[in-house]
Design a protein around this motif. Structure first.
Motif, PDB file in Angstrom:
ATOM      1  N   ALA A 100      61.868  10.561 -12.216  1.00  0.00           N
ATOM      2  CA  ALA A 100      60.975  10.977 -11.114  1.00  0.00           C
ATOM      3  C   ALA A 100      61.701  11.985 -10.210  1.00  0.00           C
ATOM      4  N   PRO A 101      60.970  12.672  -9.319  1.00  0.00           N
ATOM      5  CA  PRO A 101      61.640  13.562  -8.358  1.00  0.00           C
ATOM      6  C   PRO A 101      62.727  12.809  -7.596  1.00  0.00           C
ATOM      7  N   LYS A 102      63.737  13.562  -7.187  1.00  0.00           N
ATOM      8  CA  LYS A 102      64.973  12.963  -6.649  1.00  0.00           C
ATOM      9  C   LYS A 102      64.766  12.092  -5.415  1.00  0.00           C
ATOM     10  N   ASN A 103      63.696  12.341  -4.638  1.00  0.00           N
ATOM     11  CA  ASN A 103      63.516  11.535  -3.417  1.00  0.00           C
ATOM     12  C   ASN A 103      62.891  10.173  -3.693  1.00  0.00           C
ATOM     13  N   MET A 104      62.516   9.911  -4.958  1.00  0.00           N
ATOM     14  CA  MET A 104      61.813   8.666  -5.267  1.00  0.00           C
ATOM     15  C   MET A 104      62.803   7.521  -5.480  1.00  0.00           C
ATOM     16  N   ALA A 105      62.405   6.306  -5.036  1.00  0.00           N
ATOM     17  CA  ALA A 105      63.396   5.222  -5.023  1.00  0.00           C
ATOM     18  C   ALA A 105      62.947   3.935  -5.707  1.00  0.00           C
ATOM     19  N   LYS A 106      61.678   3.537  -5.539  1.00  0.00           N
ATOM     20  CA  LYS A 106      61.268   2.235  -6.079  1.00  0.00           C
ATOM     21  C   LYS A 106      59.863   2.298  -6.662  1.00  0.00           C
ATOM     22  N   VAL A 107      59.561   1.293  -7.508  1.00  0.00           N
ATOM     23  CA  VAL A 107      58.267   1.260  -8.201  1.00  0.00           C
ATOM     24  C   VAL A 107      57.559  -0.069  -7.912  1.00  0.00           C
ATOM     25  N   PHE A 108      56.265   0.022  -7.561  1.00  0.00           N
ATOM     26  CA  PHE A 108      55.420  -1.176  -7.529  1.00  0.00           C
ATOM     27  C   PHE A 108      54.535  -1.111  -8.766  1.00  0.00           C
ATOM     28  N   PHE A 109      54.581  -2.136  -9.610  1.00  0.00           N
ATOM     29  CA  PHE A 109      53.794  -2.101 -10.845  1.00  0.00           C
ATOM     30  C   PHE A 109      52.390  -2.666 -10.638  1.00  0.00           C
ATOM     31  N   ALA A 110      51.408  -1.963 -11.206  1.00  0.00           N
ATOM     32  CA  ALA A 110      50.010  -2.404 -11.164  1.00  0.00           C
ATOM     33  C   ALA A 110      49.488  -2.482 -12.610  1.00  0.00           C
ATOM     34  N   ASN A 111      48.180  -2.641 -12.752  1.00  0.00           N
ATOM     35  CA  ASN A 111      47.622  -2.863 -14.099  1.00  0.00           C
ATOM     36  C   ASN A 111      47.198  -1.583 -14.811  1.00  0.00           C
ATOM     37  N   ALA A 112      46.731  -0.601 -14.043  1.00  0.00           N
ATOM     38  CA  ALA A 112      46.249   0.653 -14.643  1.00  0.00           C
ATOM     39  C   ALA A 112      46.146   1.706 -13.536  1.00  0.00           C
ATOM     40  N   THR A 214      47.565  15.791  -9.016  1.00  0.00           N
ATOM     41  CA  THR A 214      48.429  16.974  -8.954  1.00  0.00           C
ATOM     42  C   THR A 214      47.717  18.142  -9.647  1.00  0.00           C
ATOM     43  N   ILE A 215      47.186  17.864 -10.843  1.00  0.00           N
ATOM     44  CA  ILE A 215      46.301  18.822 -11.512  1.00  0.00           C
ATOM     45  C   ILE A 215      45.054  18.039 -11.917  1.00  0.00           C
ATOM     46  N   PRO A 216      43.933  18.256 -11.214  1.00  0.00           N
ATOM     47  CA  PRO A 216      42.732  17.494 -11.572  1.00  0.00           C
ATOM     48  C   PRO A 216      42.417  17.649 -13.058  1.00  0.00           C
ATOM     49  N   GLY A 217      42.278  16.513 -13.747  1.00  0.00           N
ATOM     50  CA  GLY A 217      42.169  16.536 -15.202  1.00  0.00           C
ATOM     51  C   GLY A 217      40.750  16.463 -15.711  1.00  0.00           C
ATOM     52  N   PHE A 259      56.674  15.038 -14.942  1.00  0.00           N
ATOM     53  CA  PHE A 259      55.564  14.873 -13.990  1.00  0.00           C
ATOM     54  C   PHE A 259      55.064  16.257 -13.592  1.00  0.00           C
ATOM     55  N   ALA A 260      53.753  16.360 -13.373  1.00  0.00           N
ATOM     56  CA  ALA A 260      53.171  17.672 -13.066  1.00  0.00           C
ATOM     57  C   ALA A 260      53.702  18.237 -11.750  1.00  0.00           C
ATOM     58  N   VAL A 261      54.132  17.374 -10.828  1.00  0.00           N
ATOM     59  CA  VAL A 261      54.656  17.878  -9.543  1.00  0.00           C
ATOM     60  C   VAL A 261      55.845  18.816  -9.751  1.00  0.00           C
ATOM     61  N   GLU A 262      56.537  18.659 -10.900  1.00  0.00           N
ATOM     62  CA  GLU A 262      57.717  19.515 -11.155  1.00  0.00           C
ATOM     63  C   GLU A 262      57.358  20.990 -11.339  1.00  0.00           C
ATOM     64  N   HIS A 263      56.081  21.291 -11.548  1.00  0.00           N
ATOM     65  CA  HIS A 263      55.682  22.698 -11.657  1.00  0.00           C
ATOM     66  C   HIS A 263      55.702  23.379 -10.283  1.00  0.00           C
ATOM     67  N   PHE A 264      55.820  22.580  -9.235  1.00  0.00           N
ATOM     68  CA  PHE A 264      55.732  23.125  -7.884  1.00  0.00           C
ATOM     69  C   PHE A 264      56.996  22.767  -7.115  1.00  0.00           C
ATOM     70  N   ASP A 265      57.214  23.484  -6.010  1.00  0.00           N
ATOM     71  CA  ASP A 265      58.402  23.213  -5.207  1.00  0.00           C
ATOM     72  C   ASP A 265      58.057  22.166  -4.143  1.00  0.00           C
ATOM     73  N   ILE A 266      57.743  20.973  -4.608  1.00  0.00           N
ATOM     74  CA  ILE A 266      57.331  19.917  -3.661  1.00  0.00           C
ATOM     75  C   ILE A 266      57.958  18.585  -4.050  1.00  0.00           C
ATOM     76  N   LYS A 267      58.069  17.724  -3.060  1.00  0.00           N
ATOM     77  CA  LYS A 267      58.404  16.328  -3.328  1.00  0.00           C
ATOM     78  C   LYS A 267      57.347  15.484  -2.620  1.00  0.00           C
ATOM     79  N   PRO A 268      56.494  14.818  -3.393  1.00  0.00           N
ATOM     80  CA  PRO A 268      55.515  13.954  -2.731  1.00  0.00           C
ATOM     81  C   PRO A 268      56.199  12.730  -2.128  1.00  0.00           C
ATOM     82  N   ASP A 269      55.473  12.008  -1.268  1.00  0.00           N
ATOM     83  CA  ASP A 269      56.028  10.762  -0.715  1.00  0.00           C
ATOM     84  C   ASP A 269      55.729   9.586  -1.639  1.00  0.00           C
ATOM     85  N   ILE A 270      54.596   9.691  -2.326  1.00  0.00           N
ATOM     86  CA  ILE A 270      54.170   8.621  -3.231  1.00  0.00           C
ATOM     87  C   ILE A 270      53.576   9.275  -4.475  1.00  0.00           C
ATOM     88  N   MET A 271      53.826   8.675  -5.635  1.00  0.00           N
ATOM     89  CA  MET A 271      53.158   9.128  -6.867  1.00  0.00           C
ATOM     90  C   MET A 271      52.582   7.905  -7.563  1.00  0.00           C
TER      91      MET A 271
END
Ligand SMILES: Cc1ncc(COP(=O)(O)O)c(C=O)c1O
Length: 456
Positions: A100-112, A214-217, A259-271
């Motif tokens: 993940a982008p470098k500022n990311m630290a932890k994961v909460f797991f969900a079902n989908a 990030t890119i509407p699919g 991750f699609a965010v890597e195409h841009f010069d951004i770091k989101p707070d949450i993904m």
């Protein structure tokens, strides 16, 4: 489970199963009898190129041998509820943070996907103490009540009247924008400025998050103009709003980056993520949070949870899936194959009068069909999807593709092309030949017979 005859499966399906997003009387599902790599065979014995990876999740392809092998070891680990630490949950969280982008630290797991987005909204509200959530028109975030409210298209309407504080803004869609911009940067500046105004009208101090695919699919692979994502990031930082990127469809290599965010010069707070993390071999989704948000929950209760958060089976499959991405260099391969697909798509646009626009990034693409290239009149009017247009032209085109053995789906007037990331250049060319045959037939039979356009 003992073998059941196809006839029985179909009879029971028709009698007892409710199918999503469909009038049940229109549903006539095939049965997948056999599948391998990018192919599956239906109950009539017909071979299909799976050009949408089912619902854009089977990135590693059908029946991947390493995942089939992993299933043999599933029962070796006892099931445990979320309060326990397990090897697969810990390892998968680490593996995700590593890519993940470098500022990311932890994961909460969900079902989908959808419930991951619901949890992301809750997390943003907890962290900021604010309640408004901005999300975009022409986006899809899932079918639960929260994610449904985030979505900016007609799949939202059954959850309306919507949740208070869910505000929509425009997705840049340059092909259908009435204003002419001299450059992508100029377009980006325009849309960012409009968003800035909307934030001011709504009161920045009440806005917890700006939520975006990030890119509407499924709404047609709408790639942001240059500078747009960076502009939104700047607004978020300026007003203390969290930037949340939904990577459910675009994540895990689909766009030629992890991750699609890597195409841009951004770091989101949450993904948020789902689909590609296990490629659907077992359901799993999750929320990745930045170091700052992870730190916040060191001292505050994370007021959310799920019975199956970090489910042992799904996280074990997730670990094996992430190993496959790495060992088979699938992300790099997707970028390379994206160039092959891009060339075919650009040729399609040049050759066929019904192709208004093609949009592509990695192995994530859409072909937008029109009745008239000059006026850009869409094949079906906006909002006429989902049952209202069952006998219409897009359904006919997707039917022609299916007859050719090119399996995919459409939304509005766009056809999605998103094959498994393991596809070869030869297979892309074979599949695109089938696409062209179907398109030639479509134009001849439905659009330009009698030298005039036919309406549905
Ligand atoms: C971008 C995006 N977000 C969320 C979802 C919802 O995911 P799920 O159907 O797994 O709940 C989807 C599903 O297609 C999606 O494309």
């Amino acid at each position: 489970m003992k073998p059941i005859e196809d006839r029985q499966i179909k009879e029971d399906d028709q009698l007892y199963v409710l199918h999503s997003w469909s009038k049940q009387k229109d549903v006539d599902p095939k049965i997948i009898k056999k599948a391998s790599g990018i192919f599956f065979w239906d109950d009539a014995g017909k071979k299909h190129y799976d050009m949408c990876s089912q619902l854009v999740y089977l990135n590693v392809g059908h029946n991947h041998p390493r995942l089939m092998e992993e299933f043999k070891h599933i029962g070796e680990v006892p099931l445990s509820s979320p309060g326990f630490a397990t090897a697969s949950k810990a390892e998968l969280a680490r593996k995700i943070i590593e890519v993940a982008p470098k500022n990311m630290a932890k994961v909460f797991f969900a079902n989908a996907g959808a419930d991951s987005n619901d949890h992301a909204v809750k997390i943003a509200r907890m962290v900021t103490g604010r309640y408004k959530i901005f999300s975009r028109y022409r986006s899809y975030h899932g079918a639960t009540f929260g994610a449904g409210n985030l979505s900016g298209e007609n799949r939202r309407f059954t959850v309306e009247p919507g949740l208070p504080g869910f505000i929509k803004f425009e997705t840049p869609y340059l092909y259908r924008e009435s204003i002419h911009f001299d450059s992508e940067e100029a377009a980006a500046a325009f849309y960012v400025d409009r968003l800035n105004s909307q934030i001011l009208y709504e009161g920045p101090d009440s806005i917890a998050a700006i939520f975006m695919e990030t890119i509407p699919g499924s709404n047609g692979v709408l790639i942001p103009p240059k500078g747009y994502m960076e502009g939104v990031r700047e607004l978020c930082t300026k007003y203390g709003i969290l930037m949340i990127c939904d990577e459910v469809m675009a994540g895990f290599g689909r766009t030629g980056k992890m991750f699609a965010v890597e195409h841009f010069d951004i770091k989101p707070d949450i993904m948020t993520f789902a689909k590609g993390v296990t490629c659907g071999y077992s359901p799993l989704g999750g929320v990745i949070v930045s170091q700052a948000i992870a730190d916040y929950f060191d001292g505050h209760v994370l007021m959310t949870g799920l019975t199956y958060s970090g489910h042992t089976v799904s996280t074990q499959i997730g670990c094996a899936t992430l190993d496959i991405y790495k060992d088979e260099h699938l992300v790099e391969h997707a970028a390379e194959m994206g160039d092959v697909l891009a060339e075919r798509l650009e040729q399609l646009k040049a050759r066929f009068v019904s192709v208004g626009d093609v949009r592509h990034i990695g192995l994530f693409a859409a072909v937008e069909l029109v009745k008239d290239k000059q006026t850009k009149e869409p094949i079906i009017a906006y909002g006429m999807d989902y049952g209202k247009d069952t006998v219409g032209l897009m359904k006919k085109f997707v039917g022609l593709l299916l007859n050719q053995g090119f399996y995919t789906y459409s939304h509005e007037s766009s056809v999605i092309i998103a094959p498994p990331l393991i596809i070869t250049a030869e297979q892309i060319n074979e599949a695109m030949d089938l696409f062209e045959s179907a398109l030639a037939m479509f134009e001849k039979e439905y659009l330009f017979s009698d030298q005039k356009l036919m309406t549905p």
